[in-house]
Design an enzyme around this catalytic site. Structure first.
Site, PDB file in Angstrom:
ATOM      1  N   ARG A  89       0.857  -1.189   0.000  1.00 27.53           N
ATOM      2  CA  ARG A  89       0.000   0.000   0.000  1.00 27.53           C
ATOM      3  C   ARG A  89       0.889   1.233   0.000  1.00 27.53           C
ATOM      4  NH1 ARG A  89      -4.868  -0.870  -2.006  1.00 27.53           N
ATOM      5  NH2 ARG A  89      -6.170  -2.247  -0.759  1.00 27.53           N
TER       6      ARG A  89
ATOM      7  N   ALA B 124     -11.025  -6.350  -1.258  1.00 32.46           N
ATOM      8  CA  ALA B 124     -11.850  -5.145  -1.319  1.00 32.46           C
ATOM      9  C   ALA B 124     -11.630  -4.430  -2.638  1.00 32.46           C
ATOM     10  CB  ALA B 124     -11.508  -4.217  -0.160  1.00 32.46           C
TER      11      ALA B 124
ATOM     12  N   GLU C 222     -14.814  -8.641  -6.816  1.00 26.45           N
ATOM     13  CA  GLU C 222     -13.554  -8.422  -6.102  1.00 26.45           C
ATOM     14  C   GLU C 222     -13.039  -9.694  -5.435  1.00 26.45           C
ATOM     15  OE1 GLU C 222     -11.473  -5.920  -6.173  1.00 26.45           O
ATOM     16  OE2 GLU C 222     -12.764  -4.612  -7.344  1.00 26.45           O
TER      17      GLU C 222
ATOM     18  N   GLU D  55      -4.601  -5.280 -13.703  1.00 24.56           N
ATOM     19  CA  GLU D  55      -3.226  -5.251 -14.204  1.00 24.56           C
ATOM     20  C   GLU D  55      -2.272  -4.423 -13.341  1.00 24.56           C
ATOM     21  OE1 GLU D  55      -3.230  -1.776 -17.587  1.00 24.56           O
ATOM     22  OE2 GLU D  55      -3.869  -3.769 -18.211  1.00 24.56           O
TER      23      GLU D  55
END
Length: 185
Positions: free
Chosen positions: A67, A79, A95, A141
Site C-alpha cells: 500500500r 476489497a 472483487e 493489471e
C-alpha cells in the site's frame, strides 16, 4: 424543524481542488451553527466493498499487498471500489474472485459504514462470503496480491504485530470472532 438542525453546517461556497479516477477533493466554506465560518476539506469517493471470505475449515481468506500511502505491505480482506452505478453485491462477488480466485455460494451483508466521516464520504459495504470454491485469481493489471488463508488466531496475531491494521479488516476479524463465539453459545 429537524431536531439536529442546531448542529447543521450550511455550505456557503465549494471549490473543486482535484478530480481523479478514485477521488474528488473540494474545499467547502461553511457557516457554523454559531454563525462563524470555517473551511472543510472534503474527499468524495464513489464507495467500496470488502469481503470476509470464510472457508469451510474455519479460515479467513485474505490478501497481502503493498500500500503506497503506507509505504508497506499489509494483510487485508479482499476489497475494491464500486464502479459508477454498480450494486455493492455485484462488486463484492467480482472483487472476491479477482483478488483470491474464490467464488462464494452465499454472500451476506455484514455492515455498511463510513470509513472516515471527518473528511470523506466513502461508504464501505462489508460482506461475509461462505460456501467457497477455489478458482483462479485475476487481479487488475496494476494490482499485485498474494492470497493466504488464516485461522482466527493467526489473524489476531497479524493484527497484534501490525501486519493487519486497516479498519475494514480489523472490523471483519472481530465480526468473525463474534460469529464463532455465537455459534458455540
Amino acid at each position: 424543524m429537524n431536531k439536529y438542525e442546531h448542529l447543521y453546517e450550511k455550505t456557503i461556497s465549494s471549490q473543486p481542488i482535484y478530480d481523479g479516477r478514485i477521488i474528488k477533493v473540494k474545499v467547502d466554506e461553511v457557516q457554523l451553527p454559531n454563525g462563524k465560518t470555517a473551511k472543510r476539506e472534503i474527499v468524495n469517493h464513489q464507495g467500496a466493498v470488502a469481503v470476509l471470505p470464510l472457508t469451510d475449515d474455519g479460515k479467513m481468506v485474505a490478501v497481502r499487498q503493498f500500500r503506497k500511502p503506507l509505504e508497506q505491505t499489509i494483510v487485508e480482506i479482499p476489497a475494491g471500489k464500486l464502479e459508477p452505478g454498480e450494486e455493492p453485491l455485484t462488486c463484492a462477488i467480482r472483487e472476491l474472485e479477482e483478488e483470491t480466485g474464490y467464488k462464494a455460494e452465499k454472500m451476506e451483508l455484514l455492515s455498511s459504514f463510513y470509513t472516515s466521516p471527518g473528511f470523506a464520504d466513502e461508504l464501505l459495504h462489508v460482506y461475509i462470503a461462505t460456501g467457497l470454491t477455489k478458482g483462479e485469481s485475476r487481479p487488475d493489471e496494476d494490482e499485485f496480491v498474494d492470497a493466504l488463508e488464516l485461522s482466527l488466531e493467526e489473524a489476531h496475531e497479524l493484527h497484534r504485530t501490525g501486519e493487519i491494521r486497516d479498519a475494514k479488516t480489523v472490523v471483519a476479524i472481530f465480526a468473525w470472532e463474534n460469529r464463532v463465539l455465537r455459534s458455540r453459545g
